[in-house]
Design an enzyme around this catalytic site. Sequence first.
Site, short mmCIF file in Angstrom:
data_model
loop_
_atom_site.label_atom_id
_atom_site.label_comp_id
_atom_site.label_asym_id
_atom_site.label_seq_id
_atom_site.Cartn_x
_atom_site.Cartn_y
_atom_site.Cartn_z
N ASP A 111 -77.23 -53.14 -24.95
CA ASP A 111 -76.76 -52.68 -23.64
C ASP A 111 -77.87 -52.70 -22.59
O ASP A 111 -77.61 -52.94 -21.41
CB ASP A 111 -76.19 -51.26 -23.76
N ASP A 133 -75.76 -45.80 -14.16
CA ASP A 133 -75.98 -44.48 -13.60
C ASP A 133 -77.22 -44.41 -12.73
O ASP A 133 -78.14 -45.23 -12.81
CB ASP A 133 -76.08 -43.42 -14.71
N ARG A 184 -90.01 -27.37 -16.30
CA ARG A 184 -89.40 -26.39 -15.42
C ARG A 184 -88.11 -26.97 -14.86
O ARG A 184 -87.91 -28.18 -14.81
CB ARG A 184 -90.35 -26.01 -14.28
N ASP A 195 -82.16 -29.44 -15.64
CA ASP A 195 -83.20 -30.45 -15.87
C ASP A 195 -82.97 -31.68 -15.01
O ASP A 195 -83.86 -32.51 -14.87
CB ASP A 195 -83.21 -30.86 -17.34
N THR A 224 -70.34 -43.71 -21.31
CA THR A 224 -70.69 -43.71 -22.73
C THR A 224 -72.19 -43.89 -22.93
O THR A 224 -72.63 -44.18 -24.05
CB THR A 224 -69.93 -44.83 -23.47
N ALA A 239 -74.72 -40.07 -19.74
CA ALA A 239 -73.75 -39.03 -19.38
C ALA A 239 -73.04 -38.47 -20.62
O ALA A 239 -72.74 -37.27 -20.69
CB ALA A 239 -72.73 -39.58 -18.39
N LEU A 240 -72.77 -39.32 -21.59
CA LEU A 240 -72.12 -38.86 -22.83
C LEU A 240 -73.04 -37.91 -23.58
O LEU A 240 -72.60 -36.86 -24.08
CB LEU A 240 -71.77 -40.07 -23.70
#
Length: 291
Positions: free
Chosen positions: A65, A139, A149, A168, A179, A182-183
Amino acid sequence: MKFGLIVNLAKPEAIQLAGELCAWGRKRNNPFLLFAEEAPALRQNGIPLDRWLAEVETALVIGGDGTFLQAAHLVQHSGINLFGVSVGHLGFLAVGDPRRVCEQIEQIEKGDFKIERRRCLEGVLATEEKERRLFALNDLVLSKGIQARLVSLDVQVQGKPICEYRADGVIVSTPTGSTAYALSAGGPIVPPSLDCMLLVPICAHTLYARPTLLGPDDCLTLRPTENSELFLTVDGADVYPLSSRDRLDVRLSKDHGVNTVSLPQFDYYDLLHEKLLWGWNPVSERSARRA
């Protein structure tokens, strides 16, 4: 149909498969086109990239990918169709089977395929110095630096305040990228046929923070609210620093996207079943082996 090759030169299995395909293509009098930057590593002749982009109709992307995302950025202005052949591990973009790739190429030549248009995210990063326009198939990720932090991010949709995340970071994803990172961050799986964006907080320190779907015409604005070390990552590759004076606007691009080749035997939900091992029971499998 003119086929091109884009190869992950860091993977020996990808180089080997590419060499086999080049020999097969020459025998059929339909050689695969390689651009000059990759050809020497495969001991093949190449052509200039601008000519490659003009002549290739469908490019085989041999790798995983990550290689597919690099190829998407390479061809996003050309209209070239991409077909990924996976020699990696968990892959949702490179779905071709290296053991049957010659059959699959012949299937594409016969016209037994369809084109899926994957829309890209269009991000505008506005800093004090300049505005930078960025495009991502998977993304755009705002995340903290090396300091352990939380960061604070003000979130607006269509210019209206929605919330402030202490987390974060935040992932803005296409359905194609649902997929990917984000998954892992707890976001939903969204079929690429849906026209939407995903907003997924990363390890949020607020109870109300939940993954959110945004419409195809929505404009999302993210602003750091504190002087924290913050970075924007585009499709896991290009990285840009942000300060509290900067702003990121994100929407689905109307003009930028990637054409992917889909074969009838590759159903999206079958792919999820295979890659995510849905319905697999390791206890039952071990018991069957012992029997």
